[in-house]
Write a protein that holds these residues in place. Structure first.
Motif, PDB file in Angstrom:
ATOM      1  N   ARG A   1       0.891  -1.266   0.062  1.00  0.00           N
ATOM      2  CA  ARG A   1      -0.021  -0.072  -0.110  1.00  0.00           C
ATOM      3  C   ARG A   1       0.807   1.278   0.114  1.00  0.00           C
ATOM      4  N   LEU A   2       0.459   2.312  -0.863  1.00  0.00           N
ATOM      5  CA  LEU A   2       1.128   3.507  -0.837  1.00  0.00           C
ATOM      6  C   LEU A   2       0.300   4.544  -0.144  1.00  0.00           C
ATOM      7  N   GLU A   3       0.948   5.136   0.840  1.00  0.00           N
ATOM      8  CA  GLU A   3       0.309   6.120   1.561  1.00  0.00           C
ATOM      9  C   GLU A   3       1.042   7.543   1.131  1.00  0.00           C
ATOM     10  N   LEU A   4       0.187   8.333   0.436  1.00  0.00           N
ATOM     11  CA  LEU A   4       0.692   9.660  -0.203  1.00  0.00           C
ATOM     12  C   LEU A   4       0.291  10.688   1.262  1.00  0.00           C
ATOM     13  N   ILE A   5       1.323  11.234   1.675  1.00  0.00           N
ATOM     14  CA  ILE A   5       1.110  12.162   2.904  1.00  0.00           C
ATOM     15  C   ILE A   5       0.902  13.373   2.670  1.00  0.00           C
ATOM     16  N   ARG A   6      -0.415  13.896   3.056  1.00  0.00           N
ATOM     17  CA  ARG A   6      -0.643  15.370   2.684  1.00  0.00           C
ATOM     18  C   ARG A   6      -0.749  16.594   3.959  1.00  0.00           C
ATOM     19  N   ASN A   7      -0.127  15.919   5.019  1.00  0.00           N
ATOM     20  CA  ASN A   7      -0.369  16.880   6.136  1.00  0.00           C
ATOM     21  C   ASN A   7       1.129  17.453   6.721  1.00  0.00           C
ATOM     22  N   THR A   8       2.147  16.766   6.069  1.00  0.00           N
ATOM     23  CA  THR A   8       3.545  17.057   6.606  1.00  0.00           C
ATOM     24  C   THR A   8       4.323  17.079   5.307  1.00  0.00           C
ATOM     25  N   TYR A   9       4.726  18.495   4.928  1.00  0.00           N
ATOM     26  CA  TYR A   9       5.858  18.792   3.728  1.00  0.00           C
ATOM     27  C   TYR A   9       7.129  18.942   4.289  1.00  0.00           C
ATOM     28  N   GLY A  10       8.031  18.962   3.172  1.00  0.00           N
ATOM     29  CA  GLY A  10       9.402  19.297   3.590  1.00  0.00           C
ATOM     30  C   GLY A  10      10.464  18.463   2.816  1.00  0.00           C
ATOM     31  N   ASN A  11      11.524  18.727   2.864  1.00  0.00           N
ATOM     32  CA  ASN A  11      12.495  17.949   1.939  1.00  0.00           C
ATOM     33  C   ASN A  11      12.883  16.610   2.902  1.00  0.00           C
ATOM     34  N   PRO A  12      13.561  15.575   2.206  1.00  0.00           N
ATOM     35  CA  PRO A  12      13.613  14.519   3.120  1.00  0.00           C
ATOM     36  C   PRO A  12      14.236  14.615   4.542  1.00  0.00           C
ATOM     37  N   LYS A  13      15.529  15.264   4.690  1.00  0.00           N
ATOM     38  CA  LYS A  13      16.217  15.616   5.802  1.00  0.00           C
ATOM     39  C   LYS A  13      15.212  16.391   6.648  1.00  0.00           C
ATOM     40  N   GLN A  14      14.434  17.451   6.469  1.00  0.00           N
ATOM     41  CA  GLN A  14      13.449  17.974   7.305  1.00  0.00           C
ATOM     42  C   GLN A  14      12.542  17.207   8.023  1.00  0.00           C
ATOM     43  N   VAL A  15      11.863  16.279   7.000  1.00  0.00           N
ATOM     44  CA  VAL A  15      10.735  15.501   7.655  1.00  0.00           C
ATOM     45  C   VAL A  15      11.654  14.240   8.448  1.00  0.00           C
ATOM     46  N   ILE A  16      12.459  13.694   8.261  1.00  0.00           N
ATOM     47  CA  ILE A  16      13.248  12.660   9.085  1.00  0.00           C
ATOM     48  C   ILE A  16      13.526  13.208  10.361  1.00  0.00           C
ATOM     49  N   SER A  17      13.999  14.441  10.085  1.00  0.00           N
ATOM     50  CA  SER A  17      14.608  15.008  11.416  1.00  0.00           C
ATOM     51  C   SER A  17      13.386  15.181  12.491  1.00  0.00           C
ATOM     52  N   ASN A  18      12.164  15.188  12.199  1.00  0.00           N
ATOM     53  CA  ASN A  18      11.228  15.281  13.045  1.00  0.00           C
ATOM     54  C   ASN A  18      10.563  13.861  13.544  1.00  0.00           C
ATOM     55  N   PHE A  19      11.271  12.914  12.944  1.00  0.00           N
ATOM     56  CA  PHE A  19      10.708  11.604  13.620  1.00  0.00           C
ATOM     57  C   PHE A  19      11.409  11.273  14.877  1.00  0.00           C
ATOM     58  N   ASP A  20      10.417  10.415  15.555  1.00  0.00           N
ATOM     59  CA  ASP A  20      11.094  10.276  16.801  1.00  0.00           C
ATOM     60  C   ASP A  20      12.325   9.309  17.126  1.00  0.00           C
ATOM     61  N   PHE A  21      12.126   8.143  16.601  1.00  0.00           N
ATOM     62  CA  PHE A  21      13.096   7.259  16.921  1.00  0.00           C
ATOM     63  C   PHE A  21      14.396   7.108  15.734  1.00  0.00           C
ATOM     64  N   THR A  22      15.462   6.767  15.878  1.00  0.00           N
ATOM     65  CA  THR A  22      16.467   6.978  15.134  1.00  0.00           C
ATOM     66  C   THR A  22      16.202   5.793  13.893  1.00  0.00           C
ATOM     67  N   ILE A  23      15.816   4.677  14.248  1.00  0.00           N
ATOM     68  CA  ILE A  23      15.590   3.502  13.193  1.00  0.00           C
ATOM     69  C   ILE A  23      14.463   3.880  12.380  1.00  0.00           C
ATOM     70  N   THR A  24      13.745   5.264  12.531  1.00  0.00           N
ATOM     71  CA  THR A  24      12.897   5.478  11.316  1.00  0.00           C
ATOM     72  C   THR A  24      13.428   6.495  10.643  1.00  0.00           C
ATOM     73  N   LYS A  25      14.357   6.986  10.729  1.00  0.00           N
ATOM     74  CA  LYS A  25      14.958   8.322  10.327  1.00  0.00           C
ATOM     75  C   LYS A  25      15.740   7.751   9.008  1.00  0.00           C
ATOM     76  N   PHE A  26      14.955   7.495   7.980  1.00  0.00           N
ATOM     77  CA  PHE A  26      15.537   7.088   6.773  1.00  0.00           C
ATOM     78  C   PHE A  26      14.685   7.401   5.606  1.00  0.00           C
ATOM     79  N   ALA A  27      15.298   7.878   4.553  1.00  0.00           N
ATOM     80  CA  ALA A  27      14.576   8.313   3.419  1.00  0.00           C
ATOM     81  C   ALA A  27      14.989   7.994   2.084  1.00  0.00           C
TER      82      ALA A  27
END
Length: 215
Positions: free
Chosen positions: A93-119
């Motif tokens: 399933r592809l989830e096209l996110i439309r409530n959070t915008y930004g470049n890859p670094k900006q977006v993953i910087s706001n994720f909480d756990f380091t094991i999810t910070k990958f783009a």
């Protein structure tokens, strides 16, 4: 918070994702990479965009695919946070996110756990040898692979949704991931600042997912 960038020569496991980045300017980020590098099935791919226009164009592209190839693609669901379609062939399933915008670094910087910070994204400033197509690249937290291997949950940024992070921490624990000492202290400290009488807040936060909290 430090990140590393790389091309895809050393990440053959990710090459199958290329086809999901064709036809639009979105990029894939979040928890799916944990599953991929662990050799686990991937059910969902979260696709983010730098702006709302890129999301609209991607949505238009996939709507056309559904019309042209109904045996390969079908609409899944939508809400205020994302618009989703399903690849019948790849069973993802592809989830096209439309409530959070930004470049890859900006977006993953706001994720909480380091094991999810990958783009995984297309770098339009880096073209292939024929100057024709943008080169696929990855960006990830410098400790991503270490923490993934050791199954450590580490938070290294501000927690805007501490209840959501606590809830996700419990879910990750079911799969063998444990928070480090510093993360435990940070989560407990953040939770201690909340008003326990605010039932509405807790009810909303306990239901937060990627799209309303932070991945």
């Amino acid at each position: 918070m430090n990140f590393r960038k790389s091309d895809l020569l050393n990440y053959r496991q990710l090459w199958w994702l290329d086809k999901f980045l064709v036809g639009h300017k979105g990029y894939i980020a979040g928890g799916c990479f944990k599953n991929i590098f662990n050799g686990e099935p991937v059910k969902d791919l979260d696709i983010f965009f730098e702006n709302s226009q890129d999301f609209i164009e991607a949505q238009r592209y996939y709507k056309q695919l559904i019309k042209e190839k109904p045996k390969d693609w079908k609409f899944s669901y939508e809400n205020k946070n994302c618009w989703s379609i399903y690849s019948i062939k790849d069973k993802v399933r592809l989830e096209l996110i439309r409530n959070t915008y930004g470049n890859p670094k900006q977006v993953i910087s706001n994720f909480d756990f380091t094991i999810t910070k990958f783009a995984y994204y297309k770098n339009y400033d880096n073209l292939d040898e024929d100057d024709y197509m943008a080169v696929f690249e990855v960006i990830f937290h410098e400790d991503f692979f270490e923490h993934l291997h050791t199954k450590r949950l580490v938070v290294d940024n501000v927690l805007p949704y501490p209840v959501s992070t606590f809830n996700r921490m419990l879910r990750y624990a079911k799969y063998g991931y444990q928070p480090c000492r510093e993360t435990k202290i940070r989560v407990v400290t953040e939770l201690a600042t909340l008003d326990p009488e605010d039932e509405k807040y807790f009810e909303e936060q306990l239901g937060k997912s990627l799209y309303e909290g932070m991945d």
